[in-house]
Design an enzyme around this catalytic site. Sequence first.
Site, PDB file in Angstrom:
ATOM      1  N   HIS A 103     -11.500  -5.538   8.145  1.00  0.00           N
ATOM      2  CA  HIS A 103     -12.142  -5.359   6.838  1.00  0.00           C
ATOM      3  C   HIS A 103     -13.420  -4.536   6.989  1.00  0.00           C
ATOM      4  CE1 HIS A 103      -9.587  -8.890   6.322  1.00  0.00           C
ATOM      5  NE2 HIS A 103      -9.540  -8.593   5.046  1.00  0.00           N
ATOM      6  N   GLU A 120       0.817  -1.214   0.000  1.00  0.00           N
ATOM      7  CA  GLU A 120       0.000   0.000   0.000  1.00  0.00           C
ATOM      8  C   GLU A 120       0.855   1.269   0.000  1.00  0.00           C
ATOM      9  OE1 GLU A 120      -0.600  -2.686   1.811  1.00  0.00           O
ATOM     10  OE2 GLU A 120      -2.590  -3.328   1.122  1.00  0.00           O
TER      11      GLU A 120
END
Lengths: 340, 322
Positions: B125, B58
């Site tokens: 998540h 990321e």
Amino acid sequence: MPADADATPVRDEREHARKVFRAMLEARQLETKLSSMYKAGKIVGGVYLGKGQEAVSASLGGGLNWGTDVFAPLIRDQAGRSAFGEDMLDCTRTYLGSSLGPMHGRDGNIHRGRPKEGLLAMISHLGASVPVVAGVLLSRRLQGKLDGVVGATCIGDGGTSTGAFHEGLNAAAVERLPMVVVVANNQFAYSTPNDRQFACGDLLDRAVGYGVEGSSVDGTDFLDCLRVIGGAIDRARSGAGPQMVVARLLRLSGHGEHDDASYVPDKLRAGGLGRDCMQVAAAQMIETGYATEGEISDWQTEVEDAVQLAIATAQQEPPPDPWKERWDARSTKLSMVTEA
Amino acid sequence: MSITYVDAIREAQDKLLRDDPRVFLYGQDISRFGGAFKATKGLAEAYPGRVLDSPISEDAMIGMAIGASLDGMRPIVEMQFADFSSVAFNQIVNQAGTHFYRTGVPVPITVRLPSGGTPGSGPFHSQSMEAIYSHYPGLVVVTPATVSDAYHMLLQAVEVDDPVIYCEHKFLYRWLKANSINGDGLPIGKARITRPGKHASIVTYSAMVHEAVRAADRLQEESGWEIEVVDLRTVKPLDMDTVLASVARTGRLLALGEAFPWGGVTAEVASRVAAEGFHLLDAPPKRFNSRDTPVPYHPKLWAAHRPTPESICVAMRELLSY
């Protein structure tokens, strides 16, 4: 060397060495002056010297083309900035807080850059420039403008421990981008020695892990730096994928001028790594006939004058004015909205 | 023919790729696989070389997007899950967020954050990161709650010269459908009155807009209360004009959000209304958020962790009875 390296135009070695050496002289003089001004309390923030790393840094910056290549210098890369083509005024204006500098007093010293011209502005978070350089190169590829372009960045031994360095180099390798990463292994990350920083035998092992071509160089040896770093730039430029060069050297100053570097053992200073690359370079310039003693002495005088002028100019310029500051972190005005 | 929220995100990216050669997409599994949520399905085939799979990295994904944007491109990065953007936090807030102020050169990247919870997603998540990014100068943070906004705000995000954090809600992906995409949409930065009312205002955003509307419908049905629902649409910058105008009409504020309660968007809304609109208030401004624990895995725990129409009604009754 890959077979297609023949296609690279052969640089005039003598002229190139003279250009890179002059940039080293400029950086050393400029930083010596900045250091004394810092100690006299005339500079806000820190001063970080590239003393002892000029040969490595200038060999990289000097091998790049201003306007087409991309360079993301790090803390100790004044010599690389000078060799790449950064105006000395950008440096003095930033250190001395002139509002006319590229950062307008909003950020200091080594963080300056001219991103539109290919000189990226660093943030203090080590490794963060690696993916940014890769991103510029990826963009060039998408635009069909990658041919003959190189993106380069520097990092220290400590910076190679960061996730950003790993992620950025890995991504560049996956895309086979023409990126050159020069690691200045100056033995200490601030005060932390190599044996507390990494456990691999040689930092070059990292290149192997990423699928990146790696080479080593004696960072105190000017001609060796020109040859090895120049070779890495040429290979990247001719399509051989990312390159990593690890330079062995010793930082001949503290981390910044606030640091007396008392943690560096005398024995290390007295050894081969403790050589001053500037003295080595001067001797090599004369030995090879690239320059005479007289020329070097003339250059030194010219550079001193240029440094004095740049500092005097920046000193006379206005500091930033909080009342005139736009205080805008975004360029976009979102219309129809009273911003809160 | 109906179009879902995630379809709208895909359609917007399709249009952007079609119309603007500066646009490319970068993210994990977004190419031939079409993305973890299929928000890029078919785009790699339609636009060869412009929908790129990234390594799991990321930090590098955002760093590369920043570099590409400095070189004139308009990258859209898919974060797969908003939660994972914490790995890219440095590049987002320190590199992208500071760049224009420091250098005068903006960083026009769009970061798509699949945000918020769905049943069974658990603590890694399900997070809502909009408050984190709003805290830092230099970023625009948008939180579309409707199919049309999902479409138009993504088109606009790419046009904005600054970094835009586009928080799309995973719960809305397939749950929310529209017959078509309406008009040109309101601009980024402008809030919308989703449901008019006169007794209290719920100021909220993203998926909570729909929970707020259900709660308001229920309160009207059961007790005749008319609750106004304001959809912020953009949480940074905040459209305080619209918020204060609503509070002026109703005299009561409930700031509602799915994110964790400490600090955050609802705290910002409540404190600003208290500071700027104290004279408009008939009751202390009230906040309602998820609970202050990581987002739980089991659907029963999850449903009780975030505000629901039932729990919003309880909060509203307290506010209305002051």
